[in-house]
Scaffold this motif. Structure first.
Motif, PDB file in Angstrom:
ATOM      1  N   GLY A  97       0.815  -1.202   0.000  1.00  0.00           N
ATOM      2  CA  GLY A  97       0.000   0.000   0.000  1.00  0.00           C
ATOM      3  C   GLY A  97       0.849   1.251   0.000  1.00  0.00           C
ATOM      4  O   GLY A  97       2.052   1.207  -0.255  1.00  0.00           O
TER       5      GLY A  97
ATOM      6  N   ARG B 103      -3.700  -2.195  -0.744  1.00  0.00           N
ATOM      7  CA  ARG B 103      -4.148  -2.880  -1.948  1.00  0.00           C
ATOM      8  C   ARG B 103      -4.379  -4.365  -1.646  1.00  0.00           C
ATOM      9  O   ARG B 103      -4.272  -4.792  -0.495  1.00  0.00           O
ATOM     10  CB  ARG B 103      -3.093  -2.727  -3.050  1.00  0.00           C
ATOM     11  CG  ARG B 103      -2.818  -1.292  -3.461  1.00  0.00           C
ATOM     12  CD  ARG B 103      -1.853  -1.261  -4.643  1.00  0.00           C
ATOM     13  NE  ARG B 103      -0.528  -1.736  -4.277  1.00  0.00           N
ATOM     14  CZ  ARG B 103       0.474  -0.941  -3.904  1.00  0.00           C
ATOM     15  NH1 ARG B 103       0.294   0.366  -3.834  1.00  0.00           N
ATOM     16  NH2 ARG B 103       1.651  -1.444  -3.609  1.00  0.00           N
TER      17      ARG B 103
ATOM     18  N   THR C 259      -9.527  -1.202  -2.905  1.00  0.00           N
ATOM     19  CA  THR C 259      -8.559  -0.717  -1.925  1.00  0.00           C
ATOM     20  C   THR C 259      -9.243  -0.435  -0.589  1.00  0.00           C
ATOM     21  O   THR C 259     -10.474  -0.372  -0.495  1.00  0.00           O
ATOM     22  CB  THR C 259      -7.853   0.561  -2.417  1.00  0.00           C
ATOM     23  OG1 THR C 259      -8.840   1.553  -2.704  1.00  0.00           O
ATOM     24  CG2 THR C 259      -7.023   0.276  -3.651  1.00  0.00           C
TER      25      THR C 259
END
Length: 634
Positions: free
Chosen positions: A478, A540, A622
């Motif tokens: 992320g 993610r 996400t």
């Protein structure tokens, strides 16, 4: 030197005749001319002629002292300047020059009386006012108890210097720096803008104003001043460092990298630039360049122990353990008793999962430095991982004694009691009492949460500019925003609205807490609140946060903005926040004890010392949050 003779006593010189005095004055003027041209050897030879005639000639002695200083002979320079003052203590320029020597050699307290004498004998000595004030601001930086008094004493000295010389840049920058240390950046800004109306292109003033604006997180305004400063003084690494950090805050990562590389070229052992450069390379995915700057720097400064220490630290962080070990060995060869060595060795051994050896290295380091906070931390952590909770508990108590309000001390104590199978006598991890989940209403001006989150996501999107997570942080797969999200000037209205809603909810949370002056969490109730940090994290697919605490906070929290659909699965708990799990590499572990299901609009508050993390999730969507630490100040 005969017994009882002062080291600064002056040889007795026969009385000097009038013609000799005229000759001496002519020689001194000639020496001054050579000195001004930088022809120090020639000036020194002439002054030696003067002293051969009159060994107590004060001007010759002080000029010899200045030449000795220029040649790096600082002890000799100090002795010569003091001898000149023994002969004639009322010389303002000599008092000033001796003050400068003491200031430049790290003795600001000793320099103060000489600047005072310089001012006494020359009331319009602007440079002496400024340098005396500089010494006071330096002392303020090392004496927290008296810092405000020292800084408030410095302010009128700077102002007096500016009355005498309105274009004295050093005095104006010093005054601004004093205001910054007093946490009055607006005052600093006013002083610097006044200077720039007179000298708009001065690099020193532009850099200082850029710094003052950065302190207020007004990065867009800071950047043009720092660019102008860099154009005018491209050889000043401080400016490039300021500009690089400003570019980072603005999300201009490639520009930041260019600036940090310039700093490294100018100052290869610059810790801040080396660290920022390599972390930015990591976050932007430029991994083939990682750590090259340290190798480049070591080629130019192969025996610099500070450079080797920072290189070792970086190699540990990036998982290159063999190279870290080589750097630590090089430090040991140069400085076998360096205090940093036990810390570096222990940190490396833990990273290599050699926990028993790490514990022993930390213990050995504590023999020489029994109150070293990092080593106490490492003992507690290592003992927990080795399932020796009693030893961990003792180290955690010691850490708490030397670092009041240490969040790690509290976390280690709570974990040790769990491993011992004993109830924590203070209930540090009382989840029902201390974890609170709150659904925040849409802020004023928004009809519903969806509309608010649409604006909030747009504002956060603009700040998620990296492609990779920060190497030193806990999130995996992320990105994370930079700077303090809630304290930045000019931040998007949606972020301001969220900040205000969170602050109001936190104040209600604190008000409902009981009073307990002996509890590590509750005893801070009543302190003024500060945003110790605030940021947005975006995970993610397969993203998660490792189990961690927040050492800079008192109360931490997370607000959920946009969640993947998989968090609705109560059985798998993908993407849920968990509390209580202890898992630091190999060794003893403890499972999580409380899990909270996230949903858009939910705020979760908890003590900063609670271990928490997230369960990985699998989704093309996400997971976006805003997290923060609130600190308390007495």
């Amino acid at each position: 030197m005969t017994n009882g003779q002062s080291p600064f006593s002056i040889p007795v010189t026969p009385s000097v005749s009038a013609p000799q005095r005229q000759r001496i004055q002519a020689l001194i003027q000639q020496a001054l001319t050579f000195q001004t041209r930088g022809q120090l050897h020639e000036a020194e030879q002439i002054l030696l002629q003067v002293l051969a005639v009159d060994a107590s000639e004060p001007d010759a002695l002080q000029l010899m002292g200045l030449i000795a200083k220029r040649n790096g002979k600082l002890d000799q320079a100090e002795q010569l300047l003091r001898r000149s003052l023994v002969i004639n203590s009322r010389q303002p320029h000599v008092n000033y020059n001796l003050g400068n020597l003491l200031k430049d050699t790290g003795r600001p307290a000793e320099a103060l009386p000489f600047y005072e004498k310089a001012i006494l004998y020359k009331a319009d000595y602007a440079e002496a006012y400024t340098n005396r004030a500089d010494c006071l601001t330096t002392l303020a930086g090392t004496d927290a108890a008296n810092a405000r008094s020292l800084l408030e004493t410095a302010l009128p000295l700077y102002r007096r210097a500016l009355q005498l010389q309105p274009d004295f840049v050093g005095a104006r920058v010093g005054l601004a720096e004093a205001y910054l240390q007093l946490n009055e950046p607006q005052q600093a800004e006013e002083v610097l803008r006044a200077g720039l109306t007179r000298l708009p292109n001065d690099f020193y003033l532009n850099n200082s104003l850029g710094t003052a604006l950065r302190r207020q997180q007004r990065f867009e305004e800071a950047a043009p001043h720092l660019k102008r400063a860099a154009e005018r003084a491209p050889d000043r690494w401080q400016i490039w460092l300021n500009l690089g950090n400003t570019f980072l805050a603005l999300g201009q990562m490639d520009d930041a990298i260019v600036c940090f590389k310039k700093v490294v070229v100018l100052d290869p052992a610059n810790y801040a630039a080396q660290s920022a450069l390599n972390q930015t390379l990591w976050e932007t995915g430029q991994h083939t360049q990682l750590l090259n700057s340290y190798e480049w720097a070591k080629e130019r400064k192969p025996n610099d122990p500070e450079l080797l220490k920072m290189a070792a630290e970086a190699y540990i962080l990036f998982g290159r353990h063999e190279e870290a070990e080589a750097n630590i060995a090089a430090v040991a060869a140069l400085e076998p008793d360096a205090p940093a060595l036990p810390r570096l060795r222990t940190t490396l051994l833990l990273a290599q999962q050699r926990v028993e050896e790490a514990l022993e290295a930390a213990r050995q380091g504590l023999v020489a430095a029994p109150d070293d906070q990092l080593l106490l931390h490492r003992v507690a952590e290592s003992a927990l991982r080795l399932n020796r909770p009693a030893e961990a508990l003792e180290a955690a108590h010691r850490l708490d004694a030397v670092a009041r309000d240490s969040q790690f001390a509290a976390a280690f104590q709570a974990t040790a009691y769990r491993l011992l199978g004993q109830p924590d006598p203070r209930g540090l991890y009382d989840y029902d009492r201390f974890i609170q989940s709150i659904d925040l209403a849409p802020p004023a001006g928004y009809t519903d949460l969806a509309a608010f989150h649409a604006d909030l996501m747009a504002a956060l999107d603009a700040q998620h500019v990296a492609t990779h997570e920060p190497i030193e942080q806990t999130l995996r797969n992320g990105t994370q925003t930079r700077e303090n999200l809630f304290t930045r000037v000019g931040v998007a209205p949606a972020i301001q609205a969220l900040r205000d809603s969170i602050l109001a909810a936190t104040q209600r949370y604190i008000a409902a807490l009981p009073d307990d002056p002996d509890h590590p969490f509750l005893r801070r109730k009543g302190q003024s609140l500060v945003w110790a940090g605030s940021w947005s994290a975006r995970l993610r697919d397969q993203g998660y946060h490792t189990n961690h605490i927040h050492p800079e906070g008192w109360i931490s929290g997370c607000y959920y903005v946009d969640m993947p659909d998989v968090v609705k699965d109560a059985e798998g708990k993908q993407g849920w926040i968990t509390f209580g799990a202890f898992a630091q590499g190999t060794g003893a572990t403890l499972p999580w004890e409380r899990a909270v299901q996230p949903r858009p609009g939910l705020l979760v508050l908890f003590p900063s010392y609670m271990w928490h993390g997230t369960i990985p999730f699998h989704s093309a969507q996400t997971r976006t949050t805003v997290a923060f630490d609130i600190g308390g100040r007495t």
